[in-house]
Design an enzyme around this catalytic site. Structure first.
Site, PDB file in Angstrom:
ATOM      1  N   HIS A  97      42.345  31.685  28.622  1.00  0.00           N
ATOM      2  CA  HIS A  97      43.052  31.874  27.344  1.00  0.00           C
ATOM      3  C   HIS A  97      42.313  31.155  26.222  1.00  0.00           C
ATOM      4  O   HIS A  97      42.814  30.211  25.615  1.00  0.00           O
ATOM      5  CB  HIS A  97      44.492  31.382  27.466  1.00  0.00           C
ATOM      6  N   ASN A  98      41.128  31.646  25.935  1.00  0.00           N
ATOM      7  CA  ASN A  98      40.263  31.041  24.926  1.00  0.00           C
ATOM      8  C   ASN A  98      39.934  32.058  23.841  1.00  0.00           C
ATOM      9  O   ASN A  98      40.520  33.140  23.769  1.00  0.00           O
ATOM     10  CB  ASN A  98      38.986  30.509  25.593  1.00  0.00           C
ATOM     11  N   TRP A  99      38.977  31.705  22.980  1.00  0.00           N
ATOM     12  CA  TRP A  99      38.611  32.566  21.865  1.00  0.00           C
ATOM     13  C   TRP A  99      38.100  33.926  22.346  1.00  0.00           C
ATOM     14  O   TRP A  99      38.412  34.959  21.749  1.00  0.00           O
ATOM     15  CB  TRP A  99      37.577  31.874  20.995  1.00  0.00           C
ATOM     16  N   HIS A 148      47.044  35.097  18.909  1.00  0.00           N
ATOM     17  CA  HIS A 148      48.204  35.094  19.800  1.00  0.00           C
ATOM     18  C   HIS A 148      48.168  34.010  20.871  1.00  0.00           C
ATOM     19  O   HIS A 148      49.198  33.712  21.481  1.00  0.00           O
ATOM     20  CB  HIS A 148      48.354  36.468  20.468  1.00  0.00           C
ATOM     21  N   ASP A 187      46.993  42.780  25.396  1.00  0.00           N
ATOM     22  CA  ASP A 187      46.910  41.431  25.968  1.00  0.00           C
ATOM     23  C   ASP A 187      46.485  41.465  27.440  1.00  0.00           C
ATOM     24  O   ASP A 187      45.748  40.590  27.905  1.00  0.00           O
ATOM     25  CB  ASP A 187      48.270  40.738  25.825  1.00  0.00           C
ATOM     26  N   GLN A 242      46.981  40.585  43.062  1.00  0.00           N
ATOM     27  CA  GLN A 242      46.528  41.480  41.997  1.00  0.00           C
ATOM     28  C   GLN A 242      47.179  42.856  42.134  1.00  0.00           C
ATOM     29  O   GLN A 242      47.564  43.477  41.142  1.00  0.00           O
ATOM     30  CB  GLN A 242      45.008  41.627  42.046  1.00  0.00           C
TER      31      GLN A 242
END
Length: 839
Positions: free
Chosen positions: A580-582, A620, A732, A785
């Site tokens: 959850h980074n740039w 977000h 997302d 998954q």
């Protein structure tokens, strides 16, 4: 029938009332709900009293109660109780629509503006925040305050009545500044001083704190009020002069005789040559100096201020500035005052257990002063009082006062209580403590007058004031929890800002000067875009290209340099976590861009919605810590304390986005009108909160129903909100739709982040993590998954493709990846079978 119709059509009812209601009807409604009439309210705010124009139903304030033209004065005890209970919440900055009287409308608006300026001029510290909360949430009993001369006479002729007047003053006004004015006036009476001042510390935790007073040199008979605009403020330097030195050192200064000869004395500040001076620090419950109180020139004596004056001054300032912020201290202080003034051997406060109608969950008990002249809490007997006090239980049930002249002869008294406490009870006065909604939240009890006499009506009246004040103190403690939330918010903000640095101007100019490649160069408009193909500033330039191709820069006149700075700062405000980074934020935005360019998405939403969704994608997951909402709750993190347990991180991401937008040179919405700005911010918030997967699960059935119904046009507001939320989730989680090599790499990053959280849960919280976060179950990744695809992804992309066939590449990608995960899971099962059978 008419009433039923109005209940079903509240908007029509409100419109009818607005058209037909006259001033008399409005005043009747206000009185019935515990307010003053409009004339009385405005007169009070403007500083004069007038009964002119009162309607027959308008109450007139009198000493001890309400009068009206048709009724006798109501019983004072009943009035105090009902007036407090009928109080209603009101807005902090209430405004009034113009009435039929132009003059009244002007006065009301002027009153509202004064109220707004009053709060804006206060320094933003916790004491003032509490003051605002108190005034905004509670309406207090209305007492006419006696004049100063009457108070002076009462001080020497009837000490009980004198302190009751001070209690009335405090309980009638909890706005910090106007209350402080009353306090310093009462200080003058208490210590026989000519003048008094109170200075509050401003910027206590800064390198250069100062002392500010808006109530400087109040005479004993003064009716002055503090400046509402701040122009009348008196500011003192920290450590300078007598006042500044007291603030810095915390030491008391008592100068007897020629105070003006002291080298620290500043005549320009004091205003004249004082003979006597007493200056003391004001401390809060944490022993921090939050202000300074000063009195000048002892009247009626040539000896100056003595130790008793110091004690009186210390008590009165602590009553206001310290005890409001501590629940236990509020109760203790009120009990001490009640016990001293009513001269009784024991005072107790028992608070109701919310889970049981007749039990108490907290008890405060004070015995008669035995050590060094001070009463102290007696926790040893609290359990016995909590269990065996039948009188208190009866008051709790009946909500009526009980006054027993001879407890030993009264059938309601249980002698076993005395045996448990080692105490002999003679007389009892027990009253209910009510909150502002008339609900009994506990009882207050005093036992045995020192003179041996029963408690009389005067005792009941005085004790009634203390029970009201006690209820107020309990209510304030709940409001103080809101201040604690604000402190948590400040802690989160400071922690966030300390982690993230600002972007240097050189970096901004560097990006600004670079050429931005076409979207096709990097395949930005394709669903199979390689999430790992761009590096460093390439993602910034690609984001600029998306803004350009969507027409957002031109449409909304976004300053190009501001856009560059904003993008660089957004990138800077992502932490270096596995997934959850740039890069993830950029990839989400790339999918949004692709859907806008290749699908019917843009046909369903406006240009402002396009802008909000694009910005939301990039923002977000701002300041994501690599742990999910459940972890915030389990660890009781500051984020969970601030935002609660619902969409904790999403609220933080949105608020962090607003912080960046509000930073100088970062507002890409700066050319919006106020209405447009408000609209796009609301759209931004809705979009970011929509990335909370629990919210997606709640609304997706509505979307599926829309698809099954063949909805193609989204003119309905609710349908558009659902669609925007669905598109945000679509983008997302879009990594699951990418070609296998990209998808597998993204999955490995997600798993690495999950395992890091699982390790924290095991090692720091001593909890067993979920299977997807348990490093010891990493061989089950393929199985997990497949569950993720079947439960969340496939239903979403199937319905989205059914509504808009242009999304089919995403559905096909999900199905292809599921096949690959199924092969890996089959290999795992084969290996497991071999291990189990040994074949």
């Amino acid at each position: 029938m008419a009433e039923e119709w109005f209940d079903q059509n509240p908007d029509a009812f409100q419109e009818y009332v607005l058209k037909k209601a006259d001033l008399a009807l409005i005043n009747r409604w206000l009185v019935n709900h515990g307010f003053h009439t409009l004339q009385e309210y405005i007169s009070g705010r403007l500083g004069y009293n007038s009964n002119e124009g009162s309607t027959p139903s308008s109450p007139i304030i009198s000493d001890g109660g309400f009068f009206d033209s048709k009724h006798h004065r109501s019983n004072s005890k009943k009035h105090l109780r009902q007036d407090f209970a009928r109080s209603k919440m009101r807005n902090m900055f209430r405004t009034y629509e113009p009435s039929s009287s132009p003059e009244l409308g002007v006065d009301a608006r002027r009153s509202s503006l004064k109220e707004m300026r009053q709060f804006r001029s206060l320094p933003p510290n916790s004491v003032n925040m509490l003051s605002m909360l108190i005034q905004s949430r509670i309406r207090l009993p209305r007492y006419p305050s006696k004049d100063i001369d009457s108070k002076k006479e009462l001080r020497y002729t009837n000490e009980k009545e004198f302190f009751l007047e001070i209690v009335k003053d405090i309980s009638n006004d909890l706005d910090l500044r106007s209350l402080s004015t009353k306090i310093v006036a009462n200080m003058c009476v208490l210590v026989d001083a000519d003048k008094a001042s109170v200075f509050l510390v401003e910027g206590r935790n800064t390198p250069k704190p100062s002392l500010v007073s808006k109530i400087f040199d109040v005479h004993a008979g003064s009716d002055m009020l503090p400046s509402l605009t701040g122009d009348g403020s008196m500011r003192m330097a920290w450590g300078k002069g007598i006042i500044g030195q007291v603030a810095e050192t915390g030491e008391i200064v008592n100068l007897d005789g020629n105070a003006c000869k002291d080298p620290r004395y500043n005549e320009e500040i004091i205003g004249y040559q004082a003979e006597d001076l007493l200056c003391m620090p004001i401390k809060n419950a944490d022993d921090e100096i939050i202000g300074v109180a000063q009195v000048l020139n002892k009247t009626g004596s040539e000896d100056g201020f003595d130790k008793e004056d110091e004690k009186a001054l210390l008590e009165v300032v602590h009553d206001v500035f310290e005890e409001q912020t501590s629940f236990e201290n509020v109760i203790l202080r009120i009990m001490q005052r009640a016990q001293t003034l009513l001269k009784c051997e024991r005072c107790s406060v028992l608070l109701r257990d919310e889970s049981h109608e007749t039990k108490f969950n907290k008890v405060f008990d004070l015995a008669y002063p035995t050590k060094n002249g001070h009463n102290n809490m007696n926790p040893d007997n609290c359990t016995d009082l909590q269990i065996g006090n039948k009188i208190a239980e009866l008051v709790l049930i009946t909500e009526e006062t009980i006054n027993i002249a001879d407890a030993q002869k009264d059938a309601r008294f249980d002698p076993e209580t005395d045996k448990l406490l080692g105490f002999h009870t003679k007389t009892i006065l027990c009253k209910p403590i009510r909150n502002r909604e008339l609900k009994t939240i506990g009882v207050a009890q005093i036992v045995n007058r020192i003179d041996g006499q029963p408690f009389d009506e005067h005792d009941e009246n005085l004790f009634e004031a203390f029970t009201i004040f006690c209820g107020l103190g309990i209510h304030n403690s709940l409001l103080y929890e809101e201040v604690s939330v604000a402190a948590a918010k400040q802690a989160v903000a400071l922690e966030t800002l300390s982690y993230h640095a600002s972007v240097p101007n050189d970096d901004v100019l560097n990006i600004k000067c670079k050429q931005v490649p076409e979207a096709t160069t990097w395949k930005l408009n394709r669903f199979d875009f390689n999430d790992f193909s761009l590096q460093g500033d390439e993602m910034i330039l690609a984001a600029i290209r998306m803004f350009k191709d969507l027409g957002l820069i031109r449409k909304f006149r976004i300053d190009y340099e501001v856009l560059c700075r904003w993008l660089l700062t957004v990138r800077k405000n992502y932490r270096n976590v596995s997934y959850h980074n740039w890069r993830h934020a950029f990839n989400v935005c790339q999918i949004m861009f692709t859907s806008m360019m290749n699908c019917e998405t843009r046909k369903h939403i406006s240009d402002k919605e396009v802008l909000a969704l694009t910005v939301a994608c990039l923002c977000h997951d701002l300041d994501h810590r690599g742990t999910n909402n459940a972890f915030q709750q389990k660890s009781s993190s500051p984020l969970a304390q601030l935002y609660g347990t619902k969409a904790t991180l999403e609220h933080h991401h949105f608020n962090h986005a607003i912080i960046i937008l509000n930073s100088e040179g970062h507002n890409i919405f700066s050319n919006f009108s106020s209405d447009d700005y408000s609209e796009v911010i609301n759209l931004l918030k809705h979009a970011i909160l929509a990335t909370d997967l629990s919210l997606h699960i709640q609304i997706r059935e509505k979307f599926f129903s829309m698809v099954d119904a063949g909805v193609r046009s989204l003119d309905d507001r609710e349908c558009k909100e659902i669609y925007r939320s669905i598109i945000m989730t679509t983008c997302d989680i879009a990594a699951i739709t990418k070609p296998w090599e990209i998808q597998r790499k993204a999955a490995d990053l997600v798993v690495a982040e999950f395992f890091d959280q699982g390790d924290k849960e095991k090692n720091e919280l001593n909890l067993q993590p979920m299977a997807c976060m348990d490093r010891e179950k990493q061989d089950e990744i393929a199985k997990l998954q497949m569950s993720w695809i079947d439960g969340i992804c496939l239903p979403l992309y199937k319905n989205l493709s059914k509504m808009d066939p242009n999304f089919k590449p995403m559905l096909e990608g999900v199905l292809a990846n599921r096949d690959r995960w199924e092969i890996l899971d089959a290999e795992r099962l084969t290996k497991l079978a071999v291990l189990e059978t040994g074949v």
